[in-house]
Design an enzyme around this catalytic site. Structure first.
Site, PDB file in Angstrom:
ATOM      1  CD  GLU A 106      -2.772  -1.315   2.229  1.00  0.00           C
ATOM      2  OE1 GLU A 106      -2.236  -2.038   3.329  1.00  0.00           O
ATOM      3  OE2 GLU A 106      -3.606  -0.648   1.875  1.00  0.00           O
ATOM      4  CD  GLU A 126      -3.536  -6.321   3.976  1.00  0.00           C
ATOM      5  OE1 GLU A 126      -3.201  -6.420   2.913  1.00  0.00           O
ATOM      6  OE2 GLU A 126      -3.011  -4.544   3.959  1.00  0.00           O
TER       7      GLU A 126
HETATM    8  N1  3HC Z   1       3.902  -7.286  11.671  1.00  0.00           N
HETATM    9  C1  3HC Z   1       4.861  -8.053  12.803  1.00  0.00           C
HETATM   10  N2  3HC Z   1       5.657  -8.437  12.953  1.00  0.00           N
HETATM   11  C2  3HC Z   1       5.720  -9.470  11.439  1.00  0.00           C
HETATM   12  C3  3HC Z   1       5.347  -8.554  10.684  1.00  0.00           C
HETATM   13  C4  3HC Z   1       4.186  -8.039  10.293  1.00  0.00           C
HETATM   14  N3  3HC Z   1       3.701  -7.085   9.693  1.00  0.00           N
HETATM   15  N4  3HC Z   1       5.480 -10.038   9.177  1.00  0.00           N
HETATM   16  C5  3HC Z   1       6.397 -10.983   9.785  1.00  0.00           C
HETATM   17  N5  3HC Z   1       7.116 -10.084  11.606  1.00  0.00           N
HETATM   18  C6  3HC Z   1       7.495 -11.271  11.781  1.00  0.00           C
HETATM   19  C7  3HC Z   1       7.267 -12.588  12.449  1.00  0.00           C
HETATM   20  O1  3HC Z   1       6.717 -13.059  13.606  1.00  0.00           O
HETATM   21  C8  3HC Z   1       8.555 -13.141  12.028  1.00  0.00           C
HETATM   22  O2  3HC Z   1       9.132 -13.265  13.811  1.00  0.00           O
HETATM   23  P1  3HC Z   1       9.644 -13.265  14.077  1.00  0.00           P
HETATM   24  O3  3HC Z   1      11.140 -14.267  13.670  1.00  0.00           O
HETATM   25  O4  3HC Z   1      10.288 -13.416  15.616  1.00  0.00           O
HETATM   26  O5  3HC Z   1       9.864 -14.912  14.767  1.00  0.00           O
HETATM   27  C9  3HC Z   1       9.697 -12.591  11.296  1.00  0.00           C
HETATM   28  O6  3HC Z   1       9.104 -11.418  10.996  1.00  0.00           O
HETATM   29  C10 3HC Z   1       9.994 -13.238   9.783  1.00  0.00           C
HETATM   30  O7  3HC Z   1       8.883 -13.716   9.178  1.00  0.00           O
HETATM   31  P2  3HC Z   1       8.763 -15.226   9.303  1.00  0.00           P
HETATM   32  O8  3HC Z   1       9.332 -16.245   9.905  1.00  0.00           O
HETATM   33  O9  3HC Z   1       7.257 -15.229   8.449  1.00  0.00           O
HETATM   34  O10 3HC Z   1       9.421 -14.499   7.272  1.00  0.00           O
HETATM   35  P3  3HC Z   1      10.035 -14.981   5.817  1.00  0.00           P
HETATM   36  O11 3HC Z   1      11.077 -14.974   5.381  1.00  0.00           O
HETATM   37  O12 3HC Z   1       8.935 -16.638   5.848  1.00  0.00           O
HETATM   38  O13 3HC Z   1       8.060 -14.010   5.829  1.00  0.00           O
HETATM   39  C11 3HC Z   1       6.706 -12.403   5.427  1.00  0.00           C
HETATM   40  C12 3HC Z   1       8.345 -12.761   5.616  1.00  0.00           C
HETATM   41  C13 3HC Z   1       6.702 -12.809   4.091  1.00  0.00           C
HETATM   42  C14 3HC Z   1       6.902 -11.262   5.055  1.00  0.00           C
HETATM   43  C15 3HC Z   1       6.180 -13.154   6.293  1.00  0.00           C
HETATM   44  O14 3HC Z   1       6.303 -13.028   7.616  1.00  0.00           O
HETATM   45  C16 3HC Z   1       4.823 -12.654   5.639  1.00  0.00           C
HETATM   46  O15 3HC Z   1       4.011 -12.832   5.557  1.00  0.00           O
HETATM   47  N6  3HC Z   1       4.204 -11.359   7.442  1.00  0.00           N
HETATM   48  C17 3HC Z   1       2.630 -11.318   6.912  1.00  0.00           C
HETATM   49  C18 3HC Z   1       2.191  -9.811   6.157  1.00  0.00           C
HETATM   50  C19 3HC Z   1       1.135  -9.258   6.559  1.00  0.00           C
HETATM   51  O16 3HC Z   1       0.306 -10.189   7.068  1.00  0.00           O
HETATM   52  N7  3HC Z   1       0.753  -7.941   6.059  1.00  0.00           N
HETATM   53  C20 3HC Z   1      -0.061  -7.666   6.354  1.00  0.00           C
HETATM   54  C21 3HC Z   1      -0.493  -7.051   8.193  1.00  0.00           C
HETATM   55  S1  3HC Z   1      -1.281  -6.058   7.715  1.00  0.00           S
HETATM   56  C22 3HC Z   1      -1.439  -4.872   7.101  1.00  0.00           C
HETATM   57  O17 3HC Z   1      -0.753  -4.534   6.611  1.00  0.00           O
HETATM   58  C23 3HC Z   1      -2.802  -3.543   7.837  1.00  0.00           C
HETATM   59  C24 3HC Z   1      -3.070  -3.007   6.376  1.00  0.00           C
HETATM   60  O18 3HC Z   1      -3.329  -2.857   5.239  1.00  0.00           O
HETATM   61  C25 3HC Z   1      -3.119  -1.265   7.228  1.00  0.00           C
END
Ligand code: 3HC
Length: 695
Positions: A106, A126
């Site tokens: 975004e 999301e």
């Molecule tokens: N917020 C906080 N922590 C996050 C995060 C996030 N959005 N995304 C990843 N992390 C953290 C994980 O908890 C993990 O922490 P840890 O090492 O302490 O366990 C660390 O980052 C690494 O994550 P992964 O082990 O999942 O690492 P990968 O490399 O396998 O994947 C990723 C990376 C593709 C970014 C995956 O973590 C992911 O899919 N994250 C979530 C993405 C997501 O859902 N984003 C949307 C958030 S909601 C949003 O953005 C609202 C907006 O519209 C207003």
């Protein structure tokens, strides 16, 4: 602390998002980015701006841990960061590598241009957290790539590769080589030719026959995602993008996002996200480094489980030898693995190259000596302690002295198995779930002698083969099956009290379970449940025992494989039909027992079955079999078809309130269940202190 930094490359400003691990947009990070954008605007030397991520991601989106806290609402919110980029009077270019998710995309959509490395995964996931993109993504993405493609990305949450998105017009250029260098060059060229500042908010939404598109999407949601509100909200906001002015759409998006973020479903899905990642952490265990790698695996026992494990390993690129002294078992295994891979190829799940690679990674051995070179030896033979001891004595003699050893037992005492080996420190339990090549869960059983190195290798292996590893201690049934016994006991008793098996299945499936208990046992094999019950009856004679499922088994009704179990199956069909014979048999048992009959409501079915899961979970936690409540949730979410949007049995109990759980368990105690429903001590204590399992 500043989590973004601004560097000048002559006339181009580079703002680097540097908030490890994934540059998530915490309040401090958002503030820091906006401050740098404003500084870049104010500096007349700067002609264009590049936004780039440090480390392994452009940006993983909003900081999920901030949701439902004041920090999430504090300005600048993520939408305002995107707006700050969009409002700049000089070109802003997002340079995306590896990952841009949610708020990360975004933010990029707020930029005037987007460049990316090949292979970057870009998406709005999301919906998988029970939310929708809340920082303008639902309004800008349809303006960038058209309504249909945007709706699909937002509704499914599936990321797409940067090259695909370049074709769709979201990415302006795929940069070969160094991204930063390429992005700076791209930004400078924009400034040189005074390129227009492309603001997606000013564009229209492309798409034909939009009403039909949204109607079809609603049908899809009704079919696939009935259970929680986010997907249908995704349709509504994209519809707003198509039919309403941008600012109105943004307000609607914000209001819907704020509503969804408070739902129990979203909280449960976020719990599941972190629970899976936390499970890999074992307090007191040294970090996983310098571990002897596991490249080759020997599996002893070529039954269904052995085949599934072999394919799991080969799918992850490990070389496998599947050993069985029975030549007919080996031939069946060879045919079954060949069939599975052929069918995956025919359905387009794998390509010819993957088919060839996976097939060639699996060798078959008729002699136990074939295990001699493996880094890991997994025993997957019949569940009988005497047999296991015999097999492990042989494995001990033939395996490399530094090989790791594992048993796939689902019921037997791992400590007792380990005692059959010279070095029990190198043995642990790896409890795969059937079909092992499909199910994500792996219970990693830490025996009393299992060394830290062996456990670390087990955890590293589970990650390598794409499983969610959950560490548990030794007890009958470990985490998952031990709880399952209490759940099944409840289901059997509910039938004795007057519910039909199909009513029990229907109520639990309507609540969200992938499969009710009777359909599940018919699939797994009623004879397997029978064997477990008989064994547990000896160990726990005090526990309530329903005899009607035994009667089914005595009549040879073992489930799908015999054409009849609780349900009846037409030849070649896996769909069970209610069977009058089962009803007759239950009625007969109930009459013999003199059990009073009553109408059992769906609410009672769900409540009792769920409460006993949490109650047994409390005992497991108290005994230290599970390290944390969230690990128990992960077991149920990944191994037992528990609905993800309910977060797992322990979180579900937390959401009900533990005092309420205790009160309901007490209300159901007595009558047929006796004190089997008495609240576990840990549950009672937490409830009395107003606490939760997942704190
Ligand atoms: N917020 C906080 N922590 C996050 C995060 C996030 N959005 N995304 C990843 N992390 C953290 C994980 O908890 C993990 O922490 P840890 O090492 O302490 O366990 C660390 O980052 C690494 O994550 P992964 O082990 O999942 O690492 P990968 O490399 O396998 O994947 C990723 C990376 C593709 C970014 C995956 O973590 C992911 O899919 N994250 C979530 C993405 C997501 O859902 N984003 C949307 C958030 S909601 C949003 O953005 C609202 C907006 O519209 C207003």
């Amino acid at each position: 602390m500043s989590t973004a930094r601004l560097d000048l490359h002559d006339d181009i400003a580079v703002i680097t998002l540097d908030n490890p691990p994934v540059n998530a947009l915490s309040h401090a990070h958002r503030s820091s980015i906006v401050a740098h954008l404003q500084a870049a605007e104010a500096n007349n030397r700067i002609r264009a701006v590049v936004l780039i991520g440090a480390g392994d991601a452009f940006c993983g989106g909003a900081e999920i841990r901030e949701f439902n806290t004041p920090a999430a609402l504090a300005a600048p919110i993520t939408r305002q960061v995107a707006e700050a980029a969009e409002a700049l009077k000089k070109p802003v270019v997002a340079a995306i590598h590896k990952v841009a998710m949610g708020g990360g995309l975004e933010l990029a959509l707020g930029c005037h241009y987007r460049v990316a490395s090949a292979g970057a995964a870009i998406g709005l996931p999301e919906v998988k957290l029970g939310l929708l993109p809340g920082a303008g993504g639902t309004q800008r993405l349809p303006r960038a790539i058209g309504a249909a493609a945007a709706l699909d990305m937002i509704m499914t949450g599936e990321p797409r590769k940067s090259q695909d998105l370049a074709t769709l017009g979201l990415i302006d250029s795929i940069i070969e080589g160094d991204l930063l260098h390429g992005a700076i060059g791209y930004a400078r060229a924009l400034a040189d030719r005074a390129a227009p500042l492309r603001r997606l908010r000013d564009e229209g939404v492309a798409g034909d026959n939009l009403p039909a598109l949204f109607a079809a999407a609603r049908e899809r949601v009704a079919r696939e995602w009935r259970a929680y509100p986010a997907p249908v909200c995704c349709i509504e906001v994209v519809e707003a993008a198509a039919f309403r002015p941008f600012d109105e759409g943004i307000r609607f998006e914000r209001a819907t996002f704020l509503r969804l973020v408070e739902t129990p479903e979203s909280k449960a899905l976020r719990h599941a996200f972190f629970a899976e990642r936390t499970a890999a952490r074992v307090p007191g265990l040294a970090p996983l480094k310098d571990l002897p790698p596991i490249q080759s695996v020997a599996i002893v026992g070529a039954g269904t489980m052995g085949c599934g494990i072999a394919m799991t390993m080969a799918n992850a690129g490990l070389s496998v030898v599947l050993v069985d002294v029975s030549s007919s078992a080996l031939e069946r295994a060879r045919a079954s693995i060949a069939d599975t891979y052929a069918s995956a190829l025919a359905r387009g799940r794998i390509d010819a190259k993957a088919h060839e690679r996976r097939t060639s990674l699996i060798q078959f051995g008729a002699e136990l000596s074939a295990i001699g070179k493996a880094d890991l030896v997994i025993e997957a033979v019949f569940e009988d302690m005497a047999i296991k001891h015999k097999v492990f004595a042989q494995i001990d003699a033939l395996a490399r002295p530094d090989a790791m050893l594992a048993t796939n037992t689902s019921t037997l005492d791992v400590n007792a198995i380990a005692r059959a080996t010279r070095d029990p420190g190198r043995l642990l339990g790896l409890h795969f779930f059937s079909p092992a090549n499909v199910m994500r869960l792996l219970e990693i059983v830490r025996g009393e002698h299992t060394s830290d190195q062996t456990l670390s290798r087990g955890l590293a292996l589970s990650r390598r083969i794409g499983k969610v590893g959950v560490v548990c201690g030794v007890c009958d049934g470990f985490i998952g099956n031990r709880m399952l016994e209490e759940y099944l006991r409840q289901a059997y008793t509910l039938v004795e009290e007057g519910a039909t098996p199909q009513a029990v299945d229907r109520a639990l499936e309507a609540w969200g379970l992938a499969m009710g208990p009777f359909r599940m046992m018919d699939m797994a094999g009623q004879d397997i449940g029978w064997a477990v019950r008989k064994r547990l009856k000896i160990d726990h004679p005090d526990k309530r025992y329903s005899t009607w499922p035994d009667r089914l088994c005595e009549a040879g009704r073992f489930g799908q494989k015999t054409g009849a179990g609780v349900y009846r199956y037409d030849a070649g069909s896996r769909v069970g039909q209610p069977d009058p014979e089962t009803a007759r048999l239950i009625a007969q048992v109930v009459a013999e027992q003199g059990t009073p009959q009553r109408t059992v409501s769906d609410e009672e079915i769900v409540e009792r079955c769920m409460l006993v899961l949490a109650n047994e979970g409390a005992r497991i936690l108290h005994e230290g079999i599970a390290l944390r409540a969230s690990d128990i949730d992960v077991v149920y979410l990944t191994g037992y078809g528990f609905p993800r949007y309910r977060g797992g049995p322990m979180l579900y109990a937390d959401q009900l309130g533990l005092a309420h759980v205790v009160q309901r368990l007490r209300a159901y105690s007595g009558a047929l269940m006796g004190d089997a429903l008495a609240p576990a001590p840990l549950l009672a204590t937490l409830a009395s202190e107003g606490r939760r399992f997942n704190e």
